[in-house]
Design a protein around this motif. Structure first.
Motif, PDB file in Angstrom:
ATOM      1  N   ASN A  41     -36.910  36.546 -21.466  1.00 34.03           N
ATOM      2  CA  ASN A  41     -38.239  37.032 -21.044  1.00 34.03           C
ATOM      3  C   ASN A  41     -39.401  36.159 -21.543  1.00 34.03           C
ATOM      4  OD1 ASN A  41     -37.237  39.519 -19.760  1.00 34.03           O
ATOM      5  ND2 ASN A  41     -36.676  40.106 -21.852  1.00 34.03           N
ATOM      6  N   VAL A  42     -39.206  34.847 -21.623  1.00 30.82           N
ATOM      7  CA  VAL A  42     -40.319  33.951 -21.977  1.00 30.82           C
ATOM      8  C   VAL A  42     -41.344  33.971 -20.839  1.00 30.82           C
ATOM      9  CG1 VAL A  42     -40.998  31.554 -22.409  1.00 30.82           C
ATOM     10  CG2 VAL A  42     -38.916  32.448 -23.431  1.00 30.82           C
TER      11      VAL A  42
ATOM     12  N   ALA B 114     -41.445  20.994 -25.455  1.00 37.88           N
ATOM     13  CA  ALA B 114     -40.497  21.269 -24.379  1.00 37.88           C
ATOM     14  C   ALA B 114     -40.927  20.526 -23.122  1.00 37.88           C
ATOM     15  CB  ALA B 114     -40.427  22.770 -24.104  1.00 37.88           C
ATOM     16  N   THR B 115     -39.965  20.046 -22.375  1.00 36.98           N
ATOM     17  CA  THR B 115     -40.282  19.247 -21.184  1.00 36.98           C
ATOM     18  C   THR B 115     -40.618  20.117 -19.983  1.00 36.98           C
ATOM     19  OG1 THR B 115     -37.902  19.116 -20.770  1.00 36.98           O
ATOM     20  CG2 THR B 115     -38.928  17.247 -21.898  1.00 36.98           C
ATOM     21  N   SER B 116     -40.164  21.369 -19.978  1.00 40.99           N
ATOM     22  CA  SER B 116     -40.466  22.258 -18.849  1.00 40.99           C
ATOM     23  C   SER B 116     -40.312  23.706 -19.300  1.00 40.99           C
ATOM     24  CB  SER B 116     -39.525  21.988 -17.668  1.00 40.99           C
ATOM     25  OG  SER B 116     -38.201  22.390 -17.999  1.00 40.99           O
ATOM     26  N   LEU B 117     -40.774  24.629 -18.455  1.00 39.94           N
ATOM     27  CA  LEU B 117     -40.669  26.055 -18.769  1.00 39.94           C
ATOM     28  C   LEU B 117     -39.213  26.478 -18.928  1.00 39.94           C
ATOM     29  CD1 LEU B 117     -42.140  28.766 -19.148  1.00 39.94           C
ATOM     30  CD2 LEU B 117     -42.052  29.077 -16.666  1.00 39.94           C
ATOM     31  N   SER B 118     -38.316  25.809 -18.208  1.00 45.77           N
ATOM     32  CA  SER B 118     -36.903  26.210 -18.237  1.00 45.77           C
ATOM     33  C   SER B 118     -36.257  26.018 -19.607  1.00 45.77           C
ATOM     34  CB  SER B 118     -36.110  25.443 -17.170  1.00 45.77           C
ATOM     35  OG  SER B 118     -36.162  24.055 -17.440  1.00 45.77           O
ATOM     36  N   ASN B 119     -36.794  25.099 -20.433  1.00 44.75           N
ATOM     37  CA  ASN B 119     -36.217  24.944 -21.774  1.00 44.75           C
ATOM     38  C   ASN B 119     -37.224  25.280 -22.883  1.00 44.75           C
ATOM     39  OD1 ASN B 119     -37.849  22.697 -21.756  1.00 44.75           O
ATOM     40  ND2 ASN B 119     -36.215  21.186 -21.956  1.00 44.75           N
ATOM     41  N   ALA B 120     -38.267  26.041 -22.521  1.00 46.12           N
ATOM     42  CA  ALA B 120     -39.272  26.463 -23.506  1.00 46.12           C
ATOM     43  C   ALA B 120     -38.857  27.782 -24.149  1.00 46.12           C
ATOM     44  CB  ALA B 120     -40.635  26.609 -22.847  1.00 46.12           C
ATOM     45  N   GLN B 121     -39.063  27.866 -25.463  1.00 42.79           N
ATOM     46  CA  GLN B 121     -38.829  29.116 -26.192  1.00 42.79           C
ATOM     47  C   GLN B 121     -40.122  29.686 -26.779  1.00 42.79           C
ATOM     48  OE1 GLN B 121     -35.819  26.703 -28.180  1.00 42.79           O
ATOM     49  NE2 GLN B 121     -34.560  28.534 -28.403  1.00 42.79           N
ATOM     50  N   ILE B 122     -41.124  28.837 -26.933  1.00 41.91           N
ATOM     51  CA  ILE B 122     -42.411  29.248 -27.509  1.00 41.91           C
ATOM     52  C   ILE B 122     -43.540  28.737 -26.623  1.00 41.91           C
ATOM     53  CG2 ILE B 122     -43.991  29.024 -29.478  1.00 41.91           C
ATOM     54  CD1 ILE B 122     -41.587  30.617 -30.275  1.00 41.91           C
TER      55      ILE B 122
ATOM     56  N   SER C  28     -39.344  42.310 -23.223  1.00 41.08           N
ATOM     57  CA  SER C  28     -40.563  41.666 -22.724  1.00 41.08           C
ATOM     58  C   SER C  28     -41.003  40.593 -23.706  1.00 41.08           C
ATOM     59  CB  SER C  28     -41.686  42.701 -22.547  1.00 41.08           C
ATOM     60  OG  SER C  28     -42.002  43.287 -23.789  1.00 41.08           O
ATOM     61  N   ALA C  29     -41.992  39.791 -23.303  1.00 40.54           N
ATOM     62  CA  ALA C  29     -42.538  38.751 -24.189  1.00 40.54           C
ATOM     63  C   ALA C  29     -43.280  39.399 -25.351  1.00 40.54           C
ATOM     64  CB  ALA C  29     -43.466  37.846 -23.399  1.00 40.54           C
ATOM     65  N   GLN C  30     -43.447  38.653 -26.439  1.00 37.47           N
ATOM     66  CA  GLN C  30     -44.087  39.214 -27.629  1.00 37.47           C
ATOM     67  C   GLN C  30     -44.884  38.143 -28.375  1.00 37.47           C
ATOM     68  OE1 GLN C  30     -41.089  40.599 -30.453  1.00 37.47           O
ATOM     69  NE2 GLN C  30     -39.654  39.009 -29.818  1.00 37.47           N
ATOM     70  N   ILE C  31     -45.938  38.604 -29.077  1.00 37.28           N
ATOM     71  CA  ILE C  31     -46.715  37.728 -29.953  1.00 37.28           C
ATOM     72  C   ILE C  31     -45.895  37.474 -31.213  1.00 37.28           C
ATOM     73  CG2 ILE C  31     -48.868  37.460 -31.257  1.00 37.28           C
ATOM     74  CD1 ILE C  31     -49.467  37.753 -28.307  1.00 37.28           C
ATOM     75  N   VAL C  32     -45.683  36.207 -31.575  1.00 35.84           N
ATOM     76  CA  VAL C  32     -44.864  35.896 -32.760  1.00 35.84           C
ATOM     77  C   VAL C  32     -45.627  35.113 -33.823  1.00 35.84           C
ATOM     78  CG1 VAL C  32     -42.720  35.980 -31.430  1.00 35.84           C
ATOM     79  CG2 VAL C  32     -43.914  33.784 -31.708  1.00 35.84           C
ATOM     80  N   GLY C  33     -46.851  34.708 -33.517  1.00 32.55           N
ATOM     81  CA  GLY C  33     -47.637  33.964 -34.493  1.00 32.55           C
ATOM     82  C   GLY C  33     -49.044  33.729 -33.962  1.00 32.55           C
TER      83      GLY C  33
END
Length: 304
Positions: free
Chosen positions: A122-123, A167-175, A210-215
């Motif tokens: 859910n990024v 990250a090079t694209s949304l597909s490999n983004a975690q943050i 769902s997405a969440q605030i982490v920092g």
């Protein structure tokens, strides 16, 4: 013509740039559209930064703000002006540390040990991330008038060995890192330690449902209307400083050592720690992601 005579003005501190991490000897040439460096005025306004006064009910005010953001456990005293609160948010443990003099804050979490974050469930995309970041700041009364909320920049990161890598694209983004920039001053942009990051940013990751605030980092120094006019270096003197290593290299892909300067402009520098004055700098932009900052005020008005 008579030279410009400046009234008595205080000397100011040089911009507090970090140490350069690039040790390679670089060479510079001018590759602007005109083939020349641009010409600037010989003076600029230097503005003071607002210094908040102690407030007897600051702790209560801070508590109201952070509770609106979900940080309901606390306050826990760290020092006379620093307090912590924590939030219960499922597996994610979140903490907010607030300076009750300035109301600046930092949010941290155990994001590297959350399996839903690591698996990138859910990024959000960039648009969703910006919307979440704005809502988070607005809930706590932090969406300040001096922020240009239409001019956000989202940086994408993946996680490797408990650290962030682009990250090079949304597909490999975690943050997703949403950066908020302060409004221009006298039509000049405000620049920060990293050109594509600001001192005000929110980190958003995926989660179980769902997405969440982490920092988050929030250091918003208010520029006052109080200013003095200072003489600035000629562009040739600033370019000489760059060639002589008297510049902060803010970004560079470190491909090759020959830098072609494509653009130069004036900006103001906002430091990642409290400062007394908003100091002007020249920004030199070149090939391979090169950006360098050179202090703009002439040396006789700067404390060394």
């Amino acid at each position: 013509a008579l030279p410009w005579i400046f009234p008595p003005i205080p000397t100011i501190s040089a911009p507090n740039f970090p140490q350069n991490s690039i040790n390679e000897k670089l060479t510079y040439s001018i590759d602007t559209v005109s083939g020349f460096l641009p010409v600037f005025s010989d003076q600029i306004k230097v503005y003071t930064i607002f210094k908040p006064k102690p407030d007897l009910i600051a702790l209560n005010k801070a508590g109201e703000r952070v509770r609106s953001g979900g940080f309901t456990n606390g306050p826990f005293k760290v020092s006379d002006i620093i307090y912590d609160w924590s939030a219960n948010s499922g597996d994610l443990q979140k903490n907010i540390r607030v300076n009750i003099d300035t109301f600046d804050f930092q949010v941290t979490s155990n994001l590297f040990s959350d399996p839903n974050i690591i698996s990138a469930d859910n990024v959000p995309d960039q648009t969703e991330a910006v919307s979440m970041a704005k809502e988070f700041l607005e809930k706590m009364g932090y969406l300040s008038d001096n922020l240009d909320t239409e001019n956000t920049e989202v940086n994408m990161f993946s996680i490797s060995n408990n650290s962030f890598i682009p990250a090079t694209s949304l597909s490999n983004a975690q943050i997703m890192q949403v950066n908020f920039f302060q409004n221009n001053i006298d039509d000049l942009p405000i620049y920060y330690q990293k050109p594509n990051e600001s001192n005000i940013n929110v980190l958003i990751a995926g989660g179980n449902s769902s997405a969440q605030i982490v920092g988050a980092n929030y250091l918003n120094q208010t520029v006052t209307a109080e200013s003095s006019t200072y003489p600035i270096k000629t562009i040739d003197a600033a370019f000489t400083d760059l060639k002589n290593g008297k510049a902060y290299l803010a970004s560079f892909d470190e491909i090759g050592s020959e830098i072609k300067i494509k653009d130069v402009f004036l900006a103001y520098y906002m430091e990642p720690t409290a400062q007394n004055y908003l100091t002007p700098i020249f920004i030199f932009k070149g090939n391979n992601g090169f950006q360098a900052y050179v202090p703009a005020i002439t040396d006789e008005f700067v404390n060394k």
